[in-house]
Design a protein around this motif. Structure first.
Motif, PDB file in Angstrom:
ATOM      1  N   LEU A   1     -73.674 -20.103  53.564  1.00 41.36           N
ATOM      2  CA  LEU A   1     -75.015 -20.431  53.099  1.00 41.36           C
ATOM      3  C   LEU A   1     -76.071 -19.835  54.021  1.00 41.36           C
ATOM      4  CD1 LEU A   1     -76.701 -22.190  51.047  1.00 41.36           C
ATOM      5  CD2 LEU A   1     -76.641 -23.994  52.785  1.00 41.36           C
ATOM      6  N   THR A   2     -75.718 -19.659  55.296  1.00 38.22           N
ATOM      7  CA  THR A   2     -76.681 -19.156  56.294  1.00 38.22           C
ATOM      8  C   THR A   2     -76.803 -17.641  56.289  1.00 38.22           C
ATOM      9  OG1 THR A   2     -75.044 -18.960  58.091  1.00 38.22           O
ATOM     10  CG2 THR A   2     -76.065 -21.118  57.774  1.00 38.22           C
ATOM     11  N   TYR A   3     -76.028 -16.952  55.451  1.00 33.17           N
ATOM     12  CA  TYR A   3     -76.084 -15.490  55.423  1.00 33.17           C
ATOM     13  C   TYR A   3     -77.299 -15.033  54.611  1.00 33.17           C
ATOM     14  CZ  TYR A   3     -71.123 -15.927  56.759  1.00 33.17           C
ATOM     15  OH  TYR A   3     -69.939 -16.252  57.366  1.00 33.17           O
ATOM     16  N   ARG A   4     -77.994 -14.041  55.103  1.00 32.45           N
ATOM     17  CA  ARG A   4     -79.207 -13.564  54.443  1.00 32.45           C
ATOM     18  C   ARG A   4     -78.953 -13.066  53.036  1.00 32.45           C
ATOM     19  NH1 ARG A   4     -82.517 -10.099  59.064  1.00 32.45           N
ATOM     20  NH2 ARG A   4     -82.980 -11.851  60.468  1.00 32.45           N
ATOM     21  N   ASN A   5     -77.760 -12.478  52.817  1.00 27.21           N
ATOM     22  CA  ASN A   5     -77.483 -11.886  51.510  1.00 27.21           C
ATOM     23  C   ASN A   5     -76.884 -12.873  50.517  1.00 27.21           C
ATOM     24  OD1 ASN A   5     -74.976 -12.194  52.640  1.00 27.21           O
ATOM     25  ND2 ASN A   5     -74.270 -10.106  52.220  1.00 27.21           N
ATOM     26  N   ALA A   6     -76.832 -14.162  50.867  1.00 30.40           N
ATOM     27  CA  ALA A   6     -76.232 -15.173  49.983  1.00 30.40           C
ATOM     28  C   ALA A   6     -77.269 -15.687  48.985  1.00 30.40           C
ATOM     29  CB  ALA A   6     -75.656 -16.317  50.812  1.00 30.40           C
ATOM     30  N   LYS A   7     -77.881 -14.760  48.262  1.00 33.57           N
ATOM     31  CA  LYS A   7     -78.961 -15.114  47.343  1.00 33.57           C
ATOM     32  C   LYS A   7     -78.492 -16.078  46.263  1.00 33.57           C
ATOM     33  CE  LYS A   7     -82.401 -13.010  44.275  1.00 33.57           C
ATOM     34  NZ  LYS A   7     -82.912 -11.732  43.683  1.00 33.57           N
ATOM     35  N   ASN A   8     -77.262 -15.889  45.769  1.00 33.91           N
ATOM     36  CA  ASN A   8     -76.757 -16.771  44.715  1.00 33.91           C
ATOM     37  C   ASN A   8     -76.679 -18.222  45.191  1.00 33.91           C
ATOM     38  OD1 ASN A   8     -74.608 -15.919  46.446  1.00 33.91           O
ATOM     39  ND2 ASN A   8     -73.114 -16.721  44.967  1.00 33.91           N
ATOM     40  N   LEU A   9     -76.316 -18.425  46.463  1.00 33.71           N
ATOM     41  CA  LEU A   9     -76.220 -19.777  47.006  1.00 33.71           C
ATOM     42  C   LEU A   9     -77.610 -20.374  47.220  1.00 33.71           C
ATOM     43  CD1 LEU A   9     -73.352 -19.353  49.625  1.00 33.71           C
ATOM     44  CD2 LEU A   9     -73.201 -19.791  47.167  1.00 33.71           C
ATOM     45  N   HIS A  10     -78.520 -19.568  47.719  1.00 26.68           N
ATOM     46  CA  HIS A  10     -79.884 -20.047  47.971  1.00 26.68           C
ATOM     47  C   HIS A  10     -80.558 -20.448  46.662  1.00 26.68           C
ATOM     48  CE1 HIS A  10     -79.666 -17.204  51.698  1.00 26.68           C
ATOM     49  NE2 HIS A  10     -78.907 -18.288  51.834  1.00 26.68           N
ATOM     50  N   GLU A  11     -80.328 -19.679  45.612  1.00 26.67           N
ATOM     51  CA  GLU A  11     -80.903 -20.019  44.311  1.00 26.67           C
ATOM     52  C   GLU A  11     -80.236 -21.259  43.728  1.00 26.67           C
ATOM     53  OE1 GLU A  11     -80.384 -16.415  42.131  1.00 26.67           O
ATOM     54  OE2 GLU A  11     -82.206 -15.487  42.924  1.00 26.67           O
ATOM     55  N   THR A  12     -78.957 -21.445  44.020  1.00 31.69           N
ATOM     56  CA  THR A  12     -78.252 -22.626  43.520  1.00 31.69           C
ATOM     57  C   THR A  12     -78.810 -23.904  44.135  1.00 31.69           C
ATOM     58  OG1 THR A  12     -76.217 -21.373  43.140  1.00 31.69           O
ATOM     59  CG2 THR A  12     -75.995 -23.759  43.348  1.00 31.69           C
ATOM     60  N   ILE A  13     -79.085 -23.876  45.428  1.00 36.27           N
ATOM     61  CA  ILE A  13     -79.644 -25.052  46.090  1.00 36.27           C
ATOM     62  C   ILE A  13     -80.905 -25.522  45.378  1.00 36.27           C
ATOM     63  CG2 ILE A  13     -80.766 -25.860  48.209  1.00 36.27           C
ATOM     64  CD1 ILE A  13     -77.763 -25.710  48.488  1.00 36.27           C
ATOM     65  N   ASP A  14     -81.692 -24.595  44.872  1.00 35.93           N
ATOM     66  CA  ASP A  14     -82.960 -24.937  44.225  1.00 35.93           C
ATOM     67  C   ASP A  14     -82.775 -25.717  42.927  1.00 35.93           C
ATOM     68  OD1 ASP A  14     -84.457 -23.716  46.199  1.00 35.93           O
ATOM     69  OD2 ASP A  14     -84.607 -21.794  45.145  1.00 35.93           O
ATOM     70  N   VAL A  15     -81.605 -25.601  42.276  1.00 34.71           N
ATOM     71  CA  VAL A  15     -81.422 -26.263  40.973  1.00 34.71           C
ATOM     72  C   VAL A  15     -80.582 -27.531  41.066  1.00 34.71           C
ATOM     73  CG1 VAL A  15     -81.595 -24.016  39.824  1.00 34.71           C
ATOM     74  CG2 VAL A  15     -79.333 -24.987  40.272  1.00 34.71           C
ATOM     75  N   LEU A  16     -80.075 -27.835  42.249  1.00 35.72           N
ATOM     76  CA  LEU A  16     -79.182 -28.992  42.384  1.00 35.72           C
ATOM     77  C   LEU A  16     -79.947 -30.254  42.770  1.00 35.72           C
ATOM     78  CD1 LEU A  16     -76.112 -27.538  44.334  1.00 35.72           C
ATOM     79  CD2 LEU A  16     -76.277 -28.036  41.884  1.00 35.72           C
ATOM     80  N   PRO A  17     -79.597 -31.391  42.161  1.00 34.22           N
ATOM     81  CA  PRO A  17     -80.110 -32.659  42.670  1.00 34.22           C
ATOM     82  C   PRO A  17     -79.485 -32.925  44.039  1.00 34.22           C
ATOM     83  CG  PRO A  17     -78.488 -33.033  40.928  1.00 34.22           C
ATOM     84  CD  PRO A  17     -78.731 -31.557  40.988  1.00 34.22           C
TER      85      PRO A  17
END
Length: 258
Positions: free
Chosen positions: A179-195
């Motif tokens: 999750l801490t990797y700069r290129n983990a865009k898919n994970l960063h975007e996922t955090i935004d949609v999760l309760p």
């Protein structure tokens, strides 16, 4: 402030029983006061469970991962049923599908996965789910076979759209050091949609080390790095997030807080 590592392969971090207990102690010193030990094979489970029997803050999951599909072990279903009755065994896993490594054939992997999902329902345990390049099959199967206690999509690797579909099921989403990797865009975007009540974190040690320690073997003691990164993403205070993750983890595994 305390943290719960929901997924650590202690037996892969080191084999020596004394060193394994030292790993647990180092984690405690870093405020990682509970963790779930994960083993890919039943042989490893028996060994690691015995090694860590005195570590009362360590919980265990038992199951056969897709890597062992060709040789799950003699009487493996009976072994899981017996192991599920042991103290501090709180989940069945990790189980799932891995089409990247091509362990066995897809049919055999799916049969192993479904059998263990049904077994988890019988044993009244939640499941810890491995998914690597098998997202569609994993979700299609879970729609019909996820046990009542639900499951964790561990070391989450899909995107936000996948997460939205998975939210219809009783699933939690666990994030590791990647999750801490700069290129983990898919994970960063996922955090935004999760309760936030569906989010967990894990070390996935000895794999997926946080960016600050790239090149090193991952350890449970590094878990707070992932937590701090997540807190910043969610615009939460470190302690507030730690309390939230602690509550989520204990609720999922059915562990009473002390």
């Amino acid at each position: 402030m305390q943290y719960f590592d929901t997924h650590a392969h202690i037996g892969l971090v080191c084999e020596d029983p004394i060193e394994q207990l030292m790993v647990i102690q180092e984690a405690r010193q870093a405020s990682v006061t509970r963790l779930v030990s994960i083993c890919n094979s039943l042989f490893d489970f028996v060994r690691v469970y015995e090694n860590l029997k005195s570590a009362l803050n360590v919980y265990h999951s038992v199951g056969v991962s897709p890597s062992e599909v060709k040789n799950p072990g003699k009487d493996w279903i009976q072994t899981i049923e017996a192991s599920a009755r042991l103290p501090r065994v709180v989940a069945l896993g990790e189980i799932g599908l891995d089409y990247y490594r091509k362990f066995g054939d897809k049919k055999s992997q799916i049969e192993l996965f479904i059998t263990q999902l049904d077994l988890a329902g019988k044993l009244n345990l939640p499941v810890i789910i491995h998914n690597r390049e098998a997202g569609k099959d994993v979700l299609d199967i879970l729609k019909d076979r996820l046990p009542p206690r639900g499951g964790i999509l561990h070391c989450y690797s899909e995107n936000a759209e996948y997460a939205k579909k998975a939210l219809d099921l009783n699933l939690y989403f666990s994030f590791a050091g990647n999750l801490t990797y700069r290129n983990a865009k898919n994970l960063h975007e996922t955090i935004d949609v999760l309760p936030t009540d569906r989010i967990l974190i894990e070390s996935e040690s000895p794999f997926m080390v946080p960016a600050d320690h790239r090149g090193k073997r991952n350890m449970p003691k590094y878990l707070p790095i992932t937590a701090r990164f997540l807190a910043e993403m969610l615009d939460m205070d470190d302690e507030e997030l730690a309390n939230l993750l602690w509550e989520n983890s204990n609720r999922f595994f059915g562990i009473a807080d002390e």
